[in-house]
Design a protein around this motif. Structure first.
Motif, short mmCIF file in Angstrom:
data_model
loop_
_atom_site.label_atom_id
_atom_site.label_comp_id
_atom_site.label_asym_id
_atom_site.label_seq_id
_atom_site.Cartn_x
_atom_site.Cartn_y
_atom_site.Cartn_z
N ILE A 20 0.86 -1.18 0.00
CA ILE A 20 0.00 0.00 0.00
C ILE A 20 0.89 1.23 0.00
O ILE A 20 1.86 1.30 0.76
N GLY A 21 0.59 2.19 -0.84
CA GLY A 21 1.21 3.50 -0.78
C GLY A 21 0.14 4.54 -0.52
O GLY A 21 -0.80 4.67 -1.31
N ASP A 22 0.23 5.24 0.61
CA ASP A 22 -0.83 6.15 1.03
C ASP A 22 -0.29 7.57 1.10
O ASP A 22 0.58 7.87 1.92
N SER A 23 -0.82 8.47 0.27
CA SER A 23 -0.33 9.85 0.23
C SER A 23 -0.81 10.67 1.41
O SER A 23 -0.16 11.62 1.82
N ALA A 24 -1.97 10.32 1.96
CA ALA A 24 -2.50 11.07 3.10
C ALA A 24 -1.75 10.74 4.38
O ALA A 24 -1.45 11.61 5.20
N LEU A 25 -1.43 9.44 4.56
CA LEU A 25 -0.73 9.00 5.76
C LEU A 25 0.78 9.00 5.60
O LEU A 25 1.51 8.78 6.57
N HIS A 26 1.26 9.22 4.38
CA HIS A 26 2.70 9.23 4.10
C HIS A 26 3.34 7.91 4.50
O HIS A 26 4.42 7.87 5.10
#
Length: 453
Positions: A129-135
């Motif tokens: 998973i790559g999450d931009s909001a959670l960095h």
């Protein structure tokens, strides 16, 4: 021994239910990424409301938990190699810190089903998973990362793209595409990825000099830049000395193709073709604007806006065929050509039109592109840039780049968005560069180029 699974790039799936078996010419599973894109429309270059997750260019990262399949030093080296292409194509610098230190990006290897505060939950059938909001980046530790079936560097490169703010692309060769086959690698950015990250994290560098119009061509690492300037003069930029060199000639509009020699429209509407780089010109008739397209596979396509008015503020569009310019059924005030030979016109009212047909005819096949423009430029890679028709008090308009998405996008729930994407800039004239980075002239005459490093 771990059981074989059909896995996807990452979770938070925005697609339909994943099939158990996927056809492929190599009879290998195609791994799909499920990171959720924008809920309403999918813009491959930003899939979160705030657009840019990082405002600082110095970004730190840490690994909070390692896999048991590889030693920590090996994992650190693989992740550093995955960060490097994103750094090269942008203004970002990445630096690893100790697992106990605060970091901008947090990375872990965990097993599906684990509940982790402030982290998304891994699914059984995802690689990461790559999450931009959670960095954050999570890798599935049920996967045996010591085996060549799943290349950790390729998966990390893709997931880091999500963390930096990129959604999926329908360009099959891009790192940010939705699939990667077993036993394969994608460790280098495609020009699509480079353009996308530069839209979010690029910068503008001023060039010494003043200009009224700008034209660029060349190849990656070997750009060619020409401008017209005050008193209708013509100048060529020397990338070694970083200075403009004046060339004898009279020009107000300019374009250049793969020969590196420009065509100019002079102050009296005369059209000229340069036959040497030091100011020998060949008369070509008359025009209001000119576009020289460098075609894929070699050759050029020359289109002009003639001096014949259509009575509504536009001028008849013509194409050079042999030694003569032939009328088309369109008109405009600015013109550009892409590497496929497609011609673009901007009308007096700001409407943008493209002739989609790639044949030897000059009429028919026109499609309207959304938006309103006062200028347009196309790079040798095919990147389409426009200056908005809504000008500020200084005479500059916002800069946009075209987001072309296929109607047969692999993931279509919701569909990819097709349209112009804003870039942080305001200009009067724009020219596409040879590496996905444009050159621009502002209303005050300043010359700028888009840069990464």
């Amino acid at each position: 021994m771990r059981a074989a699974k059909v896995l996807v790039w990452c979770s938070l799936c925005a697609c339909a239910e994943q099939p158990e078996a996927l056809p492929s010419v190599s009879n290998q599973a195609a791994f799909f990424c499920g990171t959720r894109d924008a809920p309403a429309t999918r813009d491959k270059w930003a899939h979160f409301p705030e657009r840019v997750p990082f405002t600082d260019t110095d970004i730190t990262w840490r690994v909070e938990r390692y896999t048991g399949d590889l030693d920590a030093r090996t994992v650190d080296g693989i992740l550093a190699a995955a960060f490097a292409p994103w750094s090269t194509a942008s203004t970002l610098d990445f630096r690893q810190v100790a697992p106990t230190q605060p970091a901008d990006i947090r990375i872990r290897f965990d097993h599906p089903g684990e509940e982790l505060p402030e982290f998304d939950k891994l699914d059984d059938d995802t690689l990461g998973i790559g999450d931009s909001a959670l960095h954050t980046v999570l890798f599935n530790d049920d996967v045996d990362w010591s085996q060549p079936t799943h290349d950790l560097q390729s998966v990390a490169l893709h997931e880091l793209g999500h963390v930096l703010g990129l959604a999926h692309s329908d360009e099959g060769n891009a790192v940010m595409t939705t699939s990667l086959r077993d036993n394969s690698e994608k460790r280098a950015l495609h020009r699509e990825d480079e353009l996308a990250i530069n839209v979010l994290y690029g910068d503008w560098q001023p060039l010494r000099g003043l200009a009224t119009d700008v034209a660029a061509s060349g190849s990656r690492g070997n750009p060619v830049l020409w401008v017209t300037s005050g008193a209708n003069t013509v100048w060529r930029f020397d990338f070694v000395t970083e200075r403009f060199m004046q060339v004898p000639g009279d020009g107000v509009a300019i374009s250049v193709g793969n020969t590196g020699l420009p065509w100019v429209v002079s102050s009296d509407d005369s059209l000229w073709e340069a036959v040497t780089p030091d100011g020998v010109w060949w008369p070509r008739g008359s025009a209001k604007d000119v576009a020289v397209g460098s075609l894929n596979g070699g050759g050029t396509a020359i289109w002009i806006l003639s001096t014949r008015s259509t009575g509504d503020g536009n001028y008849v569009l013509q194409k050079l065929q042999g030694d003569a310019f032939v009328d088309s059924d369109e008109s405009g005030v600015r013109v550009a050509v892409d590497p496929l030979g497609r011609v673009y016109v901007v009308k007096r009212d700001g409407a943008i039109w493209r002739r989609g047909r790639r044949d030897n005819n000059v009429s028919g096949g026109w499609e309207s592109l959304p938006g309103c423009a006062s200028d347009i430029g196309v790079g040798t890679d095919g990147d389409i840039w426009v200056v908005d028709c809504r000008l500020d008090a200084n005479g500059n308009g916002p800069v946009w780049v075209w987001n072309e998405q296929s109607v047969t996008a692999m993931v279509s729930d919701p569909p990819f968005r097709r349209g112009f994407v804003p870039v942080a800039a305001a200009a009067k004239r724009i020219a596409g560069g040879p590496d996905g980075k444009p050159f621009a002239v502002d209303a005050q005459g300043g010359v700028w180029r888009r840069v990464a490093r």
